[in-house]
Motif scaffolding. Structure first.
Motif, short mmCIF file in Angstrom:
data_model
loop_
_atom_site.label_atom_id
_atom_site.label_comp_id
_atom_site.label_asym_id
_atom_site.label_seq_id
_atom_site.Cartn_x
_atom_site.Cartn_y
_atom_site.Cartn_z
N ALA A 25 0.70 -1.02 0.08
CA ALA A 25 0.01 -0.02 0.13
C ALA A 25 0.80 1.38 -0.03
N SER A 26 0.51 2.16 -0.95
CA SER A 26 1.59 3.19 -0.99
C SER A 26 0.76 4.60 -1.44
N PHE A 27 1.14 5.73 -1.03
CA PHE A 27 0.68 6.93 -1.68
C PHE A 27 1.83 7.60 -2.33
N ASP A 28 3.08 6.85 -2.40
CA ASP A 28 4.11 7.39 -3.04
C ASP A 28 4.47 7.18 -4.55
N CYS A 29 3.98 6.56 -5.30
CA CYS A 29 4.32 5.96 -6.50
C CYS A 29 3.34 6.15 -7.65
N LEU A 30 3.92 6.30 -8.52
CA LEU A 30 3.21 6.54 -9.89
C LEU A 30 2.31 5.19 -10.33
N CYS A 31 1.31 5.54 -10.73
CA CYS A 31 0.38 4.27 -11.23
C CYS A 31 -0.31 4.58 -12.69
N THR A 32 -0.61 3.62 -13.30
CA THR A 32 -1.43 3.85 -14.66
C THR A 32 -2.84 3.42 -14.59
N GLY A 33 -3.22 2.89 -13.52
CA GLY A 33 -4.60 1.96 -13.69
C GLY A 33 -4.77 0.77 -12.99
N ASP A 34 -5.71 0.01 -13.56
CA ASP A 34 -6.13 -1.21 -12.65
C ASP A 34 -5.10 -1.94 -12.21
N GLU A 35 -4.05 -2.04 -12.99
CA GLU A 35 -2.97 -3.20 -12.68
C GLU A 35 -2.15 -2.69 -11.27
N HIS A 36 -2.60 -1.56 -10.58
CA HIS A 36 -1.94 -1.07 -9.21
C HIS A 36 -2.91 -1.23 -8.14
N SER A 37 -4.11 -1.59 -8.63
CA SER A 37 -5.22 -1.67 -7.63
C SER A 37 -5.88 -3.06 -7.79
N LYS A 38 -5.28 -4.18 -7.19
CA LYS A 38 -5.96 -5.54 -7.50
C LYS A 38 -5.61 -6.53 -6.33
N ILE A 39 -6.06 -7.66 -6.37
CA ILE A 39 -5.95 -8.93 -5.78
C ILE A 39 -6.09 -9.98 -6.66
N GLU A 40 -5.05 -10.66 -6.19
CA GLU A 40 -4.81 -11.98 -7.02
C GLU A 40 -4.71 -13.20 -5.96
N ILE A 41 -5.54 -14.19 -6.35
CA ILE A 41 -5.60 -15.25 -5.44
C ILE A 41 -4.93 -16.57 -6.21
#
Length: 371
Positions: free
Chosen positions: A245-261
């Motif tokens: 979890a970070s408020f510090d990094c660049l992101c481009t979309g859904d790939e940075h907000s996910k869960i994988e099981i």
């Protein structure tokens, strides 16, 4: 059956979707009144949504015998104080996340609610959405075999580019793990069950942040909390999950907000737990060359915030256990706080709070009416 009457304490940013859904979608509740420290916000809500009452303050709201259930959507640092005052007044309480900013304060609220004979629980309710509920059914029905591990990411640059009042995100009670962690932690325990231990590290990357949103564009904010958190979670079942979890990094979309099981016979990509699942659930099984989108098997897949509140209202009427209950909120709070303890003390933290997964959602005959 008469409708449960709800009083809002706080009419800030997140209130708009509650107001919209509770007045137009959910059919078993009624907003009886609102209050806010900034009176103009409350006045706007009353006018726009035809709400009967505007209270001078929360104490006037708590004293109103017509209010059955208080929705606490104040800033996180105030959740404990507002919820405590409401409980002392004999009101059921549904609080935005987190339950409190410290575990001992959460326990105090729960014990007080038991003493007063009222219910307490709260957000996030995205775990009741179609996405998480579909993923849960696939896991429970063995579609990916035995679950081995999980990976959860919430990576972004912080809310100061879009939120009108972002200061509280960087004050005590804020930070990525207490602000966004509830969505991810709640989804993980709803999918995988109780977590028994936490290990991790965290850091504060910037000592101050620049607001670029209106109306405070150009203002510098001090940073009081760690803003990059990473660690591992051990579940009672033996599943091992990683959390970032970070408020510090660049992101481009859904790939940075996910869960994988990850399972012995397949993997699941779970939609962003900050939403209700409209992005879809994707399944990879043995023999497949790519992930396949699975049809959502439950209702509430759009921005259906308020479903947890209405589930609590139905529980008040029927006497059943509410799904977004205090046990879930307390367990998630302890998990989030344990990342900080693990980092500061350089140790694995054993989790004490109990947790039993709530009942899965039931597909409604009519959307807006809970089982």
């Amino acid at each position: 059956m008469s409708k449960i009457k709800i009083g809002f304490v706080g009419v800030g940013c997140i209130s708009s979707i509650y107001l919209e859904n509770l007045t137009k979608m959910f059919k078993e509740v009624e907003i009886i009144g609102v209050c806010d420290l900034i009176r103009e916000r409350a006045e706007k809500a009353v006018a726009e949504y035809n709400i009967p009452k505007l209270y001078e303050d929360m104490y006037e709201l708590f004293a109103d015998p017509e209010v059955d259930l208080v929705l606490n959507i104040t800033e996180p640092v105030n959740h404990y104080h507002v919820s405590k005052a409401a409980i002392l007044a004999g009101k059921h309480v549904y609080s935005e996340k987190p339950l409190a900013i410290e575990v001992d304060l959460g326990i105090e609220l729960i014990e007080l609610a038991k003493e007063k004979g009222v219910l307490i629980g709260g957000a996030p309710d995205t775990c009741l959405g179609a996405g998480i509920q579909t993923a849960r059914k696939l896991i429970d029905d063995g579609f990916i075999g035995d679950v081995i591990g999980a990976d959860a990411h919430m990576i972004c640059r912080g809310p100061e580019s879009w939120h009108p009042d972002p200061e509280f995100f960087y004050e005590v009670g804020g930070g990525p793990i207490l602000d966004m962690g509830p969505y991810y932690m709640t989804a993980l325990v709803n999918l995988l069950g109780r977590c028994s231990a936490i290990a991790g590290f965290s850091r504060k990357t910037f000592t101050e942040r620049l607001i670029t949103s209106q109306p405070k564009c150009g203002k510098l904010m001090p940073v009081e909390v760690d803003t990059f958190v990473t660690g591992s979670m051990l579940f009672d079942s033996g599943v091992i999950a990683m959390m970032h979890a970070s408020f510090d990094c660049l992101c481009t979309g859904d790939e940075h907000s996910k869960i994988e099981i990850y399972g012995t016979r397949g993997n699941l990509r779970v939609p962003d737990p900050n939403g209700f699942g409209a992005q879809g659930v994707f399944l990879l099984r043995e023999g497949d060359s790519e992930y396949k989108r699975i049809p959502l098997l439950f209702e509430y897949g759009n921005n259906d915030r308020g479903v947890g509140l209405c589930d609590m209202a139905k529980a008040i009427q029927t006497g059943r256990w509410h799904r977004c209950n205090y046990e879930q909120q307390l367990h998630v709070l302890e998990l989030m706080r344990s990342f900080e303890i693990a980092s500061k003390e350089r140790r694995v933290v054993d989790i004490k709070s109990p947790y039993t997964r709530p009942a899965p959602m039931v597909y409604p005959k009519i959307k807006g009416i809970l089982d």
